[in-house]
Design a protein around this motif. Structure first.
Motif, mmCIF file in Angstrom:
data_model
loop_
_atom_site.group_PDB
_atom_site.id
_atom_site.type_symbol
_atom_site.label_atom_id
_atom_site.label_comp_id
_atom_site.label_asym_id
_atom_site.label_seq_id
_atom_site.Cartn_x
_atom_site.Cartn_y
_atom_site.Cartn_z
ATOM 1 N N LYS A 293 0.812 -1.219 0.000
ATOM 2 C CA LYS A 293 0.000 0.000 0.000
ATOM 3 C C LYS A 293 0.847 1.271 0.000
ATOM 4 N N ASP A 294 1.953 1.260 0.735
ATOM 5 C CA ASP A 294 2.774 2.473 0.827
ATOM 6 C C ASP A 294 3.319 2.875 -0.536
ATOM 7 N N VAL A 295 3.862 1.905 -1.280
ATOM 8 C CA VAL A 295 4.443 2.246 -2.576
ATOM 9 C C VAL A 295 3.347 2.601 -3.578
ATOM 10 N N VAL A 296 2.194 1.948 -3.485
ATOM 11 C CA VAL A 296 1.084 2.281 -4.376
ATOM 12 C C VAL A 296 0.598 3.706 -4.107
ATOM 13 N N SER A 297 0.501 4.071 -2.843
ATOM 14 C CA SER A 297 0.086 5.426 -2.491
ATOM 15 C C SER A 297 1.082 6.457 -3.007
ATOM 16 N N ALA A 298 2.379 6.151 -2.861
ATOM 17 C CA ALA A 298 3.419 7.068 -3.343
ATOM 18 C C ALA A 298 3.366 7.211 -4.857
ATOM 19 N N LEU A 299 3.147 6.105 -5.566
ATOM 20 C CA LEU A 299 3.099 6.156 -7.024
ATOM 21 C C LEU A 299 1.843 6.871 -7.514
ATOM 22 N N LEU A 300 0.741 6.719 -6.828
ATOM 23 C CA LEU A 300 -0.457 7.459 -7.210
ATOM 24 C C LEU A 300 -0.207 8.959 -7.102
ATOM 25 N N SER A 301 0.475 9.378 -6.041
ATOM 26 C CA SER A 301 0.806 10.793 -5.885
ATOM 27 C C SER A 301 1.712 11.269 -7.018
ATOM 28 N N GLU A 302 2.714 10.448 -7.386
ATOM 29 C CA GLU A 302 3.602 10.793 -8.493
ATOM 30 C C GLU A 302 2.829 10.872 -9.804
ATOM 31 N N LEU A 303 1.912 9.939 -10.009
ATOM 32 C CA LEU A 303 1.116 9.913 -11.234
ATOM 33 C C LEU A 303 0.246 11.158 -11.343
ATOM 34 N N GLU A 304 -0.339 11.585 -10.241
ATOM 35 C CA GLU A 304 -1.159 12.792 -10.252
ATOM 36 C C GLU A 304 -0.325 14.015 -10.647
ATOM 37 N N GLN B 4 13.002 6.173 -10.113
ATOM 38 C CA GLN B 4 13.049 5.321 -11.301
ATOM 39 C C GLN B 4 11.654 4.803 -11.662
ATOM 40 N N MET B 5 10.848 4.499 -10.649
ATOM 41 C CA MET B 5 9.450 4.118 -10.907
ATOM 42 C C MET B 5 8.721 5.264 -11.600
ATOM 43 N N THR B 6 8.972 6.478 -11.105
ATOM 44 C CA THR B 6 8.331 7.659 -11.690
ATOM 45 C C THR B 6 8.756 7.836 -13.136
ATOM 46 N N TYR B 7 10.046 7.619 -13.424
ATOM 47 C CA TYR B 7 10.527 7.732 -14.806
ATOM 48 C C TYR B 7 9.799 6.739 -15.710
ATOM 49 N N ILE B 8 9.603 5.512 -15.234
ATOM 50 C CA ILE B 8 8.905 4.504 -16.037
ATOM 51 C C ILE B 8 7.519 5.003 -16.423
ATOM 52 N N MET B 9 6.815 5.585 -15.454
ATOM 53 C CA MET B 9 5.481 6.117 -15.757
ATOM 54 C C MET B 9 5.560 7.304 -16.701
ATOM 55 N N GLN B 10 6.508 8.210 -16.471
ATOM 56 C CA GLN B 10 6.660 9.375 -17.344
ATOM 57 C C GLN B 10 6.970 8.938 -18.777
ATOM 58 N N ASN B 11 7.882 8.001 -18.908
ATOM 59 C CA ASN B 11 8.279 7.509 -20.222
ATOM 60 C C ASN B 11 7.091 6.883 -20.950
ATOM 61 N N TYR B 12 6.388 5.990 -20.264
ATOM 62 C CA TYR B 12 5.299 5.270 -20.915
ATOM 63 C C TYR B 12 4.149 6.196 -21.289
ATOM 64 N N ILE B 13 3.779 7.084 -20.369
ATOM 65 C CA ILE B 13 2.673 7.998 -20.640
ATOM 66 C C ILE B 13 3.017 8.934 -21.789
ATOM 67 N N THR B 14 4.246 9.472 -21.791
ATOM 68 C CA THR B 14 4.671 10.339 -22.899
ATOM 69 C C THR B 14 4.659 9.569 -24.216
ATOM 70 N N LEU B 15 5.185 8.356 -24.184
ATOM 71 C CA LEU B 15 5.240 7.528 -25.387
ATOM 72 C C LEU B 15 3.847 7.275 -25.952
ATOM 73 N N GLU B 16 2.933 6.837 -25.105
ATOM 74 C CA GLU B 16 1.611 6.453 -25.591
ATOM 75 C C GLU B 16 0.777 7.659 -26.016
ATOM 76 N N ILE B 17 0.853 8.753 -25.268
ATOM 77 C CA ILE B 17 0.086 9.929 -25.657
ATOM 78 C C ILE B 17 0.633 10.516 -26.953
ATOM 79 N N THR B 18 1.948 10.491 -27.112
ATOM 80 C CA THR B 18 2.546 10.989 -28.351
ATOM 81 C C THR B 18 2.095 10.163 -29.551
ATOM 82 N N LYS B 19 2.075 8.849 -29.406
ATOM 83 C CA LYS B 19 1.603 7.998 -30.503
ATOM 84 C C LYS B 19 0.138 8.276 -30.824
ATOM 85 N N LEU B 20 -0.679 8.482 -29.797
ATOM 86 C CA LEU B 20 -2.080 8.810 -30.038
ATOM 87 C C LEU B 20 -2.214 10.116 -30.826
ATOM 88 N N CYS B 21 -1.427 11.108 -30.449
ATOM 89 C CA CYS B 21 -1.497 12.410 -31.132
ATOM 90 C C CYS B 21 -1.038 12.299 -32.583
#
Length: 258
Positions: free
Chosen positions: A37-48, A115-132
């Motif tokens: 739960k702790d890491v999930v809570s931290a990652l949700l905050s990073e994702l927001e 590094q977890m945050t980078y993974i999310m940043q990378n993937y979200i940027t990648l997928e949104i860019t492809k959609l655009c």
């Protein structure tokens, strides 16, 4: 762009996850470990924060390329989940523009939050860019060479923009990347000569589903965009984008032959 964090909130507060709107996007389901739960809570905050600040990578170039994509971005939903048994990160675009991220799977890659945050940043940027890109240049044919052009252009630009925070600091010109660059351009040059239909199908599949450095269309396109940025700067990237994917591979080899 919005976040549907209903499933995560249910997990964090010991509520039935099956009753949340995010549950239908879970690929299979296995009760997640409550000790995470702790890491999930931290990652949700990073994702927001990522969603609030998007784009977080190459902001100036990204906004210049996709300044007309507000409506598409407004329709996009990021759905963080836990409990997936497969496909921890995926995008669904058929009915809704949805990006699904399993936060526990992301946490399994590394113990370092940045590094977890980078993974999310990378993937979200990648997928949104492809959609655009696909919104601006929808693929209207399944001709083999057109598909190669589209994959090289779309995945190349998306991976280049998503590689890290600032393209000025990329190291793709270093000698350590030369083997990857030569291999990708070599495989691309071979691919455009293939006429056998069955082999063409195999090539397209492997270009999308191999490990990253063997995804030769994406890698070759990424290196080419970086070469153009290194030689010309932002204006070169904008010019390539305006020209679109048509005959993109010809442009790569014509430029390299000079």
């Amino acid at each position: 762009m919005q976040i549907d964090s209903s499933l995560i909130h249910a997990f964090l507060h010991d509520l039935p996850m099956e009753q949340t709107s995010g549950y239908s996007y879970v690929s299979g389901f296995q009760q997640p470990d409550s000790k995470r739960k702790d890491v999930v809570s931290a990652l949700l905050s990073e994702l927001e924060t990522i969603v609030e600040e998007f784009p977080v990578f190459n902001k100036d170039i990204w906004l210049s390329l996709f300044s007309d994509m507000d409506e598409l971005l407004a329709s996009l939903t990021i759905i963080p989940v836990v409990g997936s048994t497969s496909a921890p990160m995926r995008t669904e675009v058929f009915k809704h523009n949805v990006i699904i991220l399993d936060l526990i799977h992301i946490a399994d890659y590394t113990r370092i939050l940045s590094q977890m945050t980078y993974i999310m940043q990378n993937y979200i940027t990648l997928e949104i860019t492809k959609l655009c890109i696909r919104h601006r240049y929808p693929l209207s044919t399944h001709h083999y060479l057109d598909m190669l052009d589209d994959m090289t252009f779309t995945h190349g630009l998306a991976n280049w923009l998503a590689w890290n925070r600032n393209c000025k600091e990329y190291k793709f010109q270093d000698v350590r990347y030369e083997p990857h660059k030569e291999k990708a351009f070599g495989m691309l040059a071979q691919a455009i000569t293939i006429e056998n239909k069955a082999l063409q199908h195999t090539v397209l599949h492997k270009a999308l589903h191999s490990d990253f450095w063997n995804q030769f269309t994406a890698v070759a396109g990424m290196f080419y965009f970086d070469d153009v940025y290194h030689d010309i700067g932002k204006d070169g990237i904008l010019l390539l984008y305006r020209h679109g994917p048509k005959h993109f591979i010809h442009t790569i080899f014509h430029t390299n032959d000079k």
